[in-house]
Design a protein around this motif. Structure first.
Motif, mmCIF file in Angstrom:
data_model
loop_
_atom_site.group_PDB
_atom_site.id
_atom_site.type_symbol
_atom_site.label_atom_id
_atom_site.label_comp_id
_atom_site.label_asym_id
_atom_site.label_seq_id
_atom_site.Cartn_x
_atom_site.Cartn_y
_atom_site.Cartn_z
ATOM 1 N N MET A 135 0.860 -1.191 0.037
ATOM 2 C CA MET A 135 -0.025 0.054 0.003
ATOM 3 C C MET A 135 0.936 1.174 -0.023
ATOM 4 O O MET A 135 0.627 2.275 -0.702
ATOM 5 C CB MET A 135 -1.008 -0.064 1.134
ATOM 6 C CG MET A 135 -1.982 -0.877 0.997
ATOM 7 S SD MET A 135 -3.153 -0.729 2.362
ATOM 8 C CE MET A 135 -2.482 -1.652 3.709
ATOM 9 N N ARG A 138 1.948 1.848 -3.577
ATOM 10 C CA ARG A 138 1.232 2.219 -4.489
ATOM 11 C C ARG A 138 0.837 3.622 -4.259
ATOM 12 O O ARG A 138 0.749 4.254 -5.158
ATOM 13 C CB ARG A 138 -0.239 1.422 -3.746
ATOM 14 C CG ARG A 138 -1.413 1.784 -4.958
ATOM 15 C CD ARG A 138 -2.718 1.607 -4.392
ATOM 16 N NE ARG A 138 -2.888 1.984 -2.943
ATOM 17 C CZ ARG A 138 -3.736 1.577 -2.029
ATOM 18 N NH1 ARG A 138 -4.589 0.393 -2.315
ATOM 19 N NH2 ARG A 138 -3.759 2.285 -0.829
ATOM 20 N N ASP A 139 0.722 4.003 -2.755
ATOM 21 C CA ASP A 139 0.355 5.484 -2.641
ATOM 22 C C ASP A 139 1.404 6.366 -3.168
ATOM 23 O O ASP A 139 1.521 7.504 -3.709
ATOM 24 C CB ASP A 139 0.222 5.707 -0.830
ATOM 25 C CG ASP A 139 -0.769 5.028 -0.499
ATOM 26 O OD1 ASP A 139 -1.747 4.799 -1.257
ATOM 27 O OD2 ASP A 139 -1.129 4.648 0.834
ATOM 28 N N LYS A 142 1.383 6.773 -6.772
ATOM 29 C CA LYS A 142 0.353 7.722 -7.128
ATOM 30 C C LYS A 142 0.747 9.219 -7.007
ATOM 31 O O LYS A 142 0.443 10.207 -7.917
ATOM 32 C CB LYS A 142 -0.943 7.458 -6.217
ATOM 33 C CG LYS A 142 -1.942 6.324 -6.830
ATOM 34 C CD LYS A 142 -2.980 6.108 -5.766
ATOM 35 C CE LYS A 142 -3.895 5.028 -6.320
ATOM 36 N NZ LYS A 142 -4.865 4.855 -5.141
#
Length: 145
Positions: A135, A138-139, A142
């Motif tokens: 996570m 992923r963050d 982004k």
């Protein structure tokens, strides 16, 4: 750990305390059921059956013979009556059936509470370390895009 330490650890387990409590409560409950059977249930049943006292119901196999005395001297000793006491047996069976029914009802109630607990939705499990790391990646991706 020595023998005494092992024994102390054994006694302090929660299951032993729970078992001891159950035995004490079970003994008291048995006395209540016996009293219920002997003092409340059996007298009306005996009355309906013609004033029968169930503990007196028996089949005499051999009559008792009193001792024959010659003054203070016992010439022939007494012979006790030999009988099958089926009335007491009937009362004991009724005690057993009542206790069995009560335990059955308690277990049914316990099962119902367990089913309610199982039906309640479980809280979602916390993400594992690997999921947290993914996570974060992923963050981060982004944010860079």
């Amino acid at each position: 750990m020595g023998f005494i330490g092992d024994f102390k650890a054994f006694l302090m387990k929660g299951e032993i305390v729970t078992l001891a409590t159950a035995v004490i409560v079970g003994g008291a409950f048995g006395k209540i059921v016996t009293s219920f059977t002997n003092d409340i249930l059996m007298p009306p049943i005996g009355m309906l059956l013609g004033n029968v006292e169930f503990t007196d119901l028996k089949v005499v196999l051999q009559d008792g013979i009193p001792a024959i005395m010659n003054g203070e001297t016992e010439v022939t000793p007494a012979v006790a009556e030999v009988a099958i006491m089926y009335g007491s047996f009937v009362q004991t069976i009724l005690d057993f059936v009542i206790i069995g029914f009560c335990i059955f009802m308690v277990l049914k109630a316990y099962e119902r509470t367990k089913k309610k607990e199982a039906a309640a939705p479980a809280a979602p499990a916390a993400p594992s370390t690997q999921e947290k790391l993914l996570m974060e990646i992923r963050d981060e991706l982004k944010r860079k895009a």
